[in-house]
Design a protein around this motif. Structure first.
Motif, PDB file in Angstrom:
ATOM      1  N   TYR A  44       0.846  -1.192   0.000  1.00  0.00           N
ATOM      2  CA  TYR A  44       0.000   0.000   0.000  1.00  0.00           C
ATOM      3  C   TYR A  44       0.879   1.239   0.000  1.00  0.00           C
ATOM      4  CZ  TYR A  44      -3.325   3.558   1.152  1.00  0.00           C
ATOM      5  OH  TYR A  44      -4.086   4.700   1.107  1.00  0.00           O
ATOM      6  N   LEU A  85      20.974  12.341  10.907  1.00  0.00           N
ATOM      7  CA  LEU A  85      20.755  11.166  11.739  1.00  0.00           C
ATOM      8  C   LEU A  85      21.915  11.061  12.721  1.00  0.00           C
ATOM      9  CD1 LEU A  85      19.542   8.695   9.000  1.00  0.00           C
ATOM     10  CD2 LEU A  85      18.230   9.434  10.998  1.00  0.00           C
ATOM     11  N   SER A  86      21.649  10.520  13.881  1.00  0.00           N
ATOM     12  CA  SER A  86      22.673  10.447  14.912  1.00  0.00           C
ATOM     13  C   SER A  86      23.898   9.677  14.407  1.00  0.00           C
ATOM     14  CB  SER A  86      22.094   9.762  16.150  1.00  0.00           C
ATOM     15  OG  SER A  86      23.061   9.616  17.132  1.00  0.00           O
ATOM     16  N   GLU A  87      23.644   8.563  13.735  1.00  0.00           N
ATOM     17  CA  GLU A  87      24.729   7.742  13.206  1.00  0.00           C
ATOM     18  C   GLU A  87      25.502   8.486  12.116  1.00  0.00           C
ATOM     19  OE1 GLU A  87      25.117   3.212  11.261  1.00  0.00           O
ATOM     20  OE2 GLU A  87      23.206   4.269  11.219  1.00  0.00           O
ATOM     21  N   SER A 146      21.370  -3.665   7.952  1.00  0.00           N
ATOM     22  CA  SER A 146      22.146  -2.421   8.076  1.00  0.00           C
ATOM     23  C   SER A 146      22.562  -1.828   6.735  1.00  0.00           C
ATOM     24  CB  SER A 146      23.383  -2.644   8.956  1.00  0.00           C
ATOM     25  OG  SER A 146      23.026  -3.220  10.189  1.00  0.00           O
ATOM     26  N   TRP A 161      23.792  21.377  31.281  1.00  0.00           N
ATOM     27  CA  TRP A 161      24.628  20.733  30.249  1.00  0.00           C
ATOM     28  C   TRP A 161      25.209  19.401  30.737  1.00  0.00           C
ATOM     29  CZ3 TRP A 161      29.717  20.036  31.637  1.00  0.00           C
ATOM     30  CH2 TRP A 161      30.233  20.863  32.642  1.00  0.00           C
ATOM     31  N   LEU A 162      25.399  19.334  32.066  1.00  0.00           N
ATOM     32  CA  LEU A 162      26.064  18.137  32.593  1.00  0.00           C
ATOM     33  C   LEU A 162      25.217  16.877  32.384  1.00  0.00           C
ATOM     34  CD1 LEU A 162      28.669  17.401  34.159  1.00  0.00           C
ATOM     35  CD2 LEU A 162      27.341  17.579  36.268  1.00  0.00           C
ATOM     36  N   ASN A 193      21.439  17.727  20.971  1.00  0.00           N
ATOM     37  CA  ASN A 193      22.367  18.704  20.422  1.00  0.00           C
ATOM     38  C   ASN A 193      21.767  20.100  20.347  1.00  0.00           C
ATOM     39  OD1 ASN A 193      24.686  17.030  19.775  1.00  0.00           O
ATOM     40  ND2 ASN A 193      23.390  16.060  18.252  1.00  0.00           N
ATOM     41  N   PRO A 218      -2.235   2.634   6.728  1.00  0.00           N
ATOM     42  CA  PRO A 218      -2.579   1.309   6.181  1.00  0.00           C
ATOM     43  C   PRO A 218      -1.329   0.536   5.765  1.00  0.00           C
ATOM     44  CG  PRO A 218      -3.294   3.082   4.701  1.00  0.00           C
ATOM     45  CD  PRO A 218      -2.569   3.734   5.824  1.00  0.00           C
ATOM     46  N   ALA A 239      11.846  -8.711  12.210  1.00  0.00           N
ATOM     47  CA  ALA A 239      12.603  -8.625  10.953  1.00  0.00           C
ATOM     48  C   ALA A 239      12.589  -7.215  10.384  1.00  0.00           C
ATOM     49  CB  ALA A 239      12.010  -9.604   9.942  1.00  0.00           C
ATOM     50  N   PRO A 269      13.589  -3.324  10.013  1.00  0.00           N
ATOM     51  CA  PRO A 269      14.459  -2.192  10.340  1.00  0.00           C
ATOM     52  C   PRO A 269      13.611  -1.030  10.843  1.00  0.00           C
ATOM     53  CG  PRO A 269      14.912  -3.042   8.137  1.00  0.00           C
ATOM     54  CD  PRO A 269      13.632  -3.666   8.587  1.00  0.00           C
ATOM     55  N   THR A 328      12.338   2.488  10.900  1.00  0.00           N
ATOM     56  CA  THR A 328      12.228   3.687  10.054  1.00  0.00           C
ATOM     57  C   THR A 328      10.975   4.449  10.475  1.00  0.00           C
ATOM     58  OG1 THR A 328      10.896   2.508   8.430  1.00  0.00           O
ATOM     59  CG2 THR A 328      13.265   2.566   8.044  1.00  0.00           C
ATOM     60  N   PRO A 371       5.033   6.280   7.180  1.00  0.00           N
ATOM     61  CA  PRO A 371       4.704   7.283   6.156  1.00  0.00           C
ATOM     62  C   PRO A 371       4.037   8.501   6.809  1.00  0.00           C
ATOM     63  CG  PRO A 371       3.956   5.092   5.487  1.00  0.00           C
ATOM     64  CD  PRO A 371       4.453   4.969   6.890  1.00  0.00           C
ATOM     65  N   GLY A 426      13.604  10.350  16.428  1.00  0.00           N
ATOM     66  CA  GLY A 426      13.755  10.361  14.980  1.00  0.00           C
ATOM     67  C   GLY A 426      15.186  10.195  14.503  1.00  0.00           C
ATOM     68  N   LYS A 427      16.133  10.731  15.239  1.00  0.00           N
ATOM     69  CA  LYS A 427      17.480  10.739  14.688  1.00  0.00           C
ATOM     70  C   LYS A 427      18.171   9.384  14.783  1.00  0.00           C
ATOM     71  CE  LYS A 427      19.985  12.631  18.694  1.00  0.00           C
ATOM     72  NZ  LYS A 427      20.722  13.813  19.178  1.00  0.00           N
ATOM     73  N   PHE A 428      17.477   8.415  15.351  1.00  0.00           N
ATOM     74  CA  PHE A 428      18.075   7.080  15.458  1.00  0.00           C
ATOM     75  C   PHE A 428      17.569   6.117  14.386  1.00  0.00           C
ATOM     76  CE2 PHE A 428      18.051   8.947  19.748  1.00  0.00           C
ATOM     77  CZ  PHE A 428      19.418   9.092  19.893  1.00  0.00           C
ATOM     78  N   MET A 429      16.876   6.672  13.377  1.00  0.00           N
ATOM     79  CA  MET A 429      16.241   5.802  12.391  1.00  0.00           C
ATOM     80  C   MET A 429      17.191   5.351  11.297  1.00  0.00           C
ATOM     81  SD  MET A 429      12.437   7.438  12.226  1.00  0.00           S
ATOM     82  CE  MET A 429      11.267   7.144  13.581  1.00  0.00           C
ATOM     83  N   SER A 430      18.272   4.691  11.691  1.00  0.00           N
ATOM     84  CA  SER A 430      19.134   4.031  10.705  1.00  0.00           C
ATOM     85  C   SER A 430      19.893   2.900  11.376  1.00  0.00           C
ATOM     86  CB  SER A 430      20.130   5.024  10.083  1.00  0.00           C
ATOM     87  OG  SER A 430      21.106   5.431  11.001  1.00  0.00           O
ATOM     88  N   SER A 431      20.048   1.823  10.642  1.00  0.00           N
ATOM     89  CA  SER A 431      20.872   0.692  11.089  1.00  0.00           C
ATOM     90  C   SER A 431      20.420   0.088  12.420  1.00  0.00           C
ATOM     91  CB  SER A 431      22.352   1.110  11.190  1.00  0.00           C
ATOM     92  OG  SER A 431      22.789   1.659   9.978  1.00  0.00           O
ATOM     93  N   PRO A 462      21.577  -4.114  15.562  1.00  0.00           N
ATOM     94  CA  PRO A 462      21.405  -5.582  15.515  1.00  0.00           C
ATOM     95  C   PRO A 462      22.442  -6.368  16.307  1.00  0.00           C
ATOM     96  CG  PRO A 462      22.144  -4.724  13.379  1.00  0.00           C
ATOM     97  CD  PRO A 462      21.791  -3.541  14.224  1.00  0.00           C
TER      98      PRO A 462
END
Lengths: 430, 430, 430, 430
Positions: free
Chosen positions: C217, C249-251, C391, D78-79, D85, D215, D365, D367, D369, D372, D386-391, D417
């Motif tokens: 979809y 992105l953080s990475e 990854s 800050w500590l 960031n 959906p 299974a 990843p 992300t 939509p 949001g900034k952790f959406m990779s790997s 992983p």
């Protein structure tokens, strides 16, 4: 104290107690939390130092010489072993920061229990080997006193708040101006270096790496009358010293590039001071201006060597240093741990060699090796010094955190040339 | 050759040509592809060696002393600089494996062009400094001949097919039995070490690190009559030598653990041989049995030191070695590059010191430092030796890939104690 | 060609020969030395590519389907295995740079021998599985053509001289102005993604990771009519895009900090150009000005993602991309390997989606995973795609070094998000 | 409580207090020394968690919504910033182990002071955004409760003595036999995944990464009725699962080789147990036999994936999981933090899906992300997820150390992983 007590044993016990107490005094400003921090690979948590120094007496003295002695805790024998492979497996050094258990209270009980054991042993004359081991353990404890001060400094500096170790003490700063650098002449010749301990003189202690006494030929040389100061080292920085490869050993140039070093350890850029630098001390951050006449400190060998090359002079060899220091001894003017200053102080306006003992360990041009005929102690204690005789440089003279009764002219300290966490500086030679 | 040609210049030119030709001879079995491989951080591609040795003559001789000389290629001055920071930026060492361009053909033209320049310069008497630089360049080229043989060995071994450098040559193997190890006595006393070159004797070459000649006191000692053999070293392996920490320097123990070393470099497990080992040589893989009486080779300092400790003896200092070798000189029996054996060979059944020159570089117990009064050459050439005087150990005597005319009793080689890619072994002392 | 030859086999053979020839053409400007360089962990030497693609046909086709076939060389089966663990041990990838032996000549003989084998096999109708394997081998060879172009670019750039791959060709530069970016609308709905190959249609090739066709979809979205240009990306740089953590992105932020990235790969600071940048291409270094309207290239996913965030838009998912591309096909206007441009070119002034195929691989927002019901090929070939499904991010559309007959709308390329050595850029979505 | 107090505010305050108290309860067995340990890069010291969760309320609620609020300490802003960031510089994560100062006492005062501030704020109706922020802060605190339990487990295990967190509690072990694994069928179709929070329903909390509801088409699938047990996983070990590359993703194979993994984290070889394994739990080391029917725990995604491949099945997607769980809710049988078991427990003998919530996080299974139309929260809070959406991969369902009121069917957890320090296991799908 019973009348039957042997004089030598009594004197050894008195020294034992004094040194153990000094360790406790050093820890007084620290909380159990402070004693958990391990902030660099060279360092250990203070709690570990407290346990390991007791372990040393338990392992090498009580377990072997005190009849009927039962170890304080069955796990401590391997848990607090530092690096003696002959005694079996031990935890990796970096795991020491996970030793929240045993709690500090238990470690303090451990110390008390070991103290009681040593006291029991020394109620009577002990055999020579036991006495020698206790004497070694005392020197070992003093080495760890220096390590405690050094590691605590690094731990508190690593904390982003940079808290001082001693809040209210006034540091070794002031308006004193260091005297002009003078050159002291030494004549060439064959001399004797190191010492061979008299087996009958129990109080004449030396580490195995200071032995045996042996002849060395020394060419004529001159030695600077005092240590290099912060003001002098700042000139090296200001003349771009950290960016001129021709001043550096190849390995040193690689090190300062990869580490990003542009100043000694504990120097911090500070837009509010005249020089643009502040220096972290055990008393907290202090503007460089207020320390400019004090000996520069926390240099690697590479920095000391590059500075010397920049001046057109060089570092002395360890033999040159020992030859010059052979008639000196730590005295009332020596800025050692016992003064409580906890930071190098300016040289006095006196004639002759100044600052030979205390203030900062002096990097020499000598790699650390065994003297001709060197033999390590037998057994596990042979691992104390001998196995580190590669890729390290000798330092001489002790620092402001070295106990006064621990240092002497033949004493050899040694670290990898990239080490900066020690109170290490330099004296020029030519 | 014109009659006007000065004798000294003529003799220098002859030597120049001979050495340059020897380099070409060494490369004959190699394809342009072979000359691209750089298989470890210590090594460089052979093509780079060919270019860099020419660069040395161009930079330090032709550009300064040949009137009207135009550099062969504007980029070569920085491209083939190895480590002379004083001459400006240079490519990172690891990038040398990307130098497919300039192609080998162009590098060979570069060599020819430099050769023509040197020949032009030596048509007439040259000033002393030019002659000294050419002499230095010749020795430099010979060092790179050794490096070529060493790097090629590593490159071909790294290739999973382990191809030999010389397919059909018969190796230095055989049925000879090494003679029993004997001990040669030396008396104590003050001696002179190193040499101070006579400024008028152009053909008496020495590197700056061999100077100045200076007095050293030497205690009585004994030296083994020959090198340690593979058979002897195998016993150390079989007795679990690589798994007994008490035999190792602390840094060495860490190194063999992290690297996974359980034998010298180039020893390979081999289920089909009696000993279970084969050894890779420039002639290909050979069963250890066939090499058991040859000197053990490709040891790190740590392995040499641990082996010596296991035997109850020790490594000699570089002064002990030089004192013993002071009256020797490379001779017809010396297994150096000129023999073409390309591998260490068994000692002969003769009296006195054997194998002093050639076969393998002998690790000494001496860290590499400057002699008292040491001064590097002026200018960029001062970077040749001096800046490496930290964290390295001295080796003496040359190896089976050292040119015979390059080695002498005062010669000091030096490598980091973990280095194994050189032809390095040991002789015992006590 | 004998009359008995089956049409399908003949057509397969023709395609085989064309593709093998294209590989040879690609290598024409390269010397044997050039083919030795391996300049980054992603890359292999060209010589290895030549051998490995032949190995693929030998291992998966000839050894199984050509009666009486004898492998060309007994060692090649393990030596040129890339990553198929099911077939046994293989050399570490980084060792490929030591493969000076076998020499290039022998590799070319290997190729010729494999070609002869395939030709012999295809003289007659072959069984379906053999044909499928040959078809797979052809696609495999085409992937390695792209890798050759990509690796050679990196190898030549790594050479400090930055030589061009093609000296005299004129690059894809010019005065063309890219058309304004337009947005193409797509309606939401259930669509079919991927494809399920018709087992009877041998010429309808798809990799296993494109299968099976399945419903997805898709929400309404808009896609940019063309790729992002260098000029547009330069604005991101000039607006400090690489120093604003909120865009990353953080990475990705960690990656650009640790790698020191401040621009796409192959962009070099250049004080002589108007923009201050030049770009290395297969035609050599070109001022950014001359390439400003060409698609930006050699971005990591992190940079593509950060750029998109900076514009307020985003990357498309791979489903959005495929849905948009489903009716397109590579055409005469597509800038693929066959055009010989070897660099991305500006979009044309046309309506509708531009640059769908060729120019640069388009990073999508989709991590690489198996489609519902995905099953890898049986046996060792199952390792071709499936084991890399973690990854990595999907890229779509092919690049200027992708063969035209290799790409299609369902094709999924995939790389780790930090990869920049591919010809990779982006198209915006919203 | 004053009569004027608004119901919603009162209820929020009650929830706030309950959650803050739960944190204190969790820390009760820990000493100040225990709270200093940071034993892996994923972990933080407990003291830091206590400070940071308070910092969150101070920074995002009190500083913005409580009139006249003065920060507790000027340095804390800050500590104790973790990774936002947008709020400025912060200390590197690894430095947290040096935070012996501020002492625990001061951190507890900080907590009390923040509690007082929130209570003051909630005396009256607060604006919607403040209430939303407090609700977010409560969920944030609950996440850190799970992290505290997880980090303490790792810290105590790293201690070579392996002390238990709870000395005398009896663990979740026993003789219960896990029920046979059954397969639950699910029909294909278009479903709705995630949720779009009702802006008026303040108590219907969701993280931004669960939104918007959208959906998704799901193909038919079957889900295992319960989690995989230790006994089942042991069979995988015994069948050599960790040494068969064909079972592993390429990245996973590399990971287990380089890390030396041969079993889940916390499994220790133990020659005295029947299986040869013991498992470290928060109750100390327990023989695997006593835990064999409990869900396997502390797996990386790679291990979960390899195990599934070995069985011939696979991991579910996060959509399959959510679709199955959509009508479930954490209940009395769910083994979450509130049960106090602190370890996974065996499934019950019931029909239908078991162990959906609690016990272990289930690797999917999928990843991680954005859905939509996903939009991060505005401002610094947009960095929350949001900034952790990779790997990273999605995990579902919560674990035995997740607070019951924190978990729900749409909840998405995510980790790299290779992560094993979480209580993470798996459920099979097909």
């Amino acid at each position: 104290m019973p009348a039957s007590l042997d004089n030598a044993a009594a004197s050894l016990l008195a020294r034992y107690k004094a040194v153990r107490n000094a360790t406790a005094t050093l820890c007084r400003p620290l909380s159990p939390e402070d004693m958990m921090v391990q902030s660099c690979p060279e360092a250990s948590p203070v709690k570990w130092h407290l346990a390991h120094t007791s372990w040393f007496f338990e392992t090498f003295v009580l377990s072997e010489f005190l009849a009927g002695y039962t170890p304080f805790h069955p796990d401590f024998r391997w848990l607090f072993n530092s690096y003696y492979n002959s005694l079996g497996e031990m935890p990796e050094k970096k795991l020491r920061s996970s030793f929240s258990r045993p709690p500090l209270d238990l470690i303090l009980s451990y110390r008390a229990s070991v103290d009681a054991g040593i006291e029991r042993l020394l109620q009577h004359t002990v055999e020579d080997e036991a006495a020698r081991r206790i004497a070694l353990g005392i020197e070992h404890e003093q080495q760890h006193q220096e390590l405690i001060a050094t590691d605590v400094k690094h731990a508190l500096f690593t904390n982003p708040l940079h808290p001082p170790y001693i809040e209210d003490a006034s540091p070794a700063q002031g308006t004193t101006i260091a005297p002009p650098l003078e050159w002291i002449d030494f004549s060439p010749g064959l001399t004797e270096i190191g010492l061979t301990p008299d087996p009958n003189a129990i109080d004449c202690f030396a580490f195995d790496n200071e032995t045996p006494r042996h002849p060395v030929y020394i060419a004529p040389y001159r030695l600077a009358s005092r240590l290099v100061t912060c003001a002098e080292y700042l000139a090296f920085l200001d003349q771009n010293g950290y960016n001129r490869p021709e001043l550096w050993l190849s390995e040193g140039w690689t090190a300062i590039r990869s580490e990003g070093w542009q100043a000694p350890l504990y120097w911090q850029r500070d837009s509010e001071t005249k020089s643009g630098w502040s220096i972290y001390t055990l008393h907290g951050l202090i503007p460089l201006e207020d320390l400019s006449e004090t000996p520069v400190c926390h240099l690697s060998f590479f920095e000391a060597d590059a500075y010397a090359r920049w001046t057109g002079y060089r570092l002395p060899t360890e033999f040159e240093w020992e030859y010059a220091a052979r008639e000196a001894a730590p005295g009332a003017r020596s800025n050692l741990l016992d003064t409580g200053s906890l930071h190098p102080t300016p040289a006095g306006h006196l004639s002759g060699l100044q600052q030979i003992f205390g203030d900062v360990w002096e990097w020499t041009a000598s790699p650390y090796t065994g003297y001709p005929g060197y033999a390590p102690l037998p057994g596990a204690l042979g691992e104390y010094n001998g196995k580190f005789m590669s890729s390290q440089m000798v330092l001489r003279g002790g620092s402001c955190v070295t106990p006064a009764s621990h240092i002497r002219a033949t004493y050899r300290n040694f670290f990898s040339p990239a080490t900066r966490w020690q109170f290490s500086g330099l004296r020029l030679a030519r």
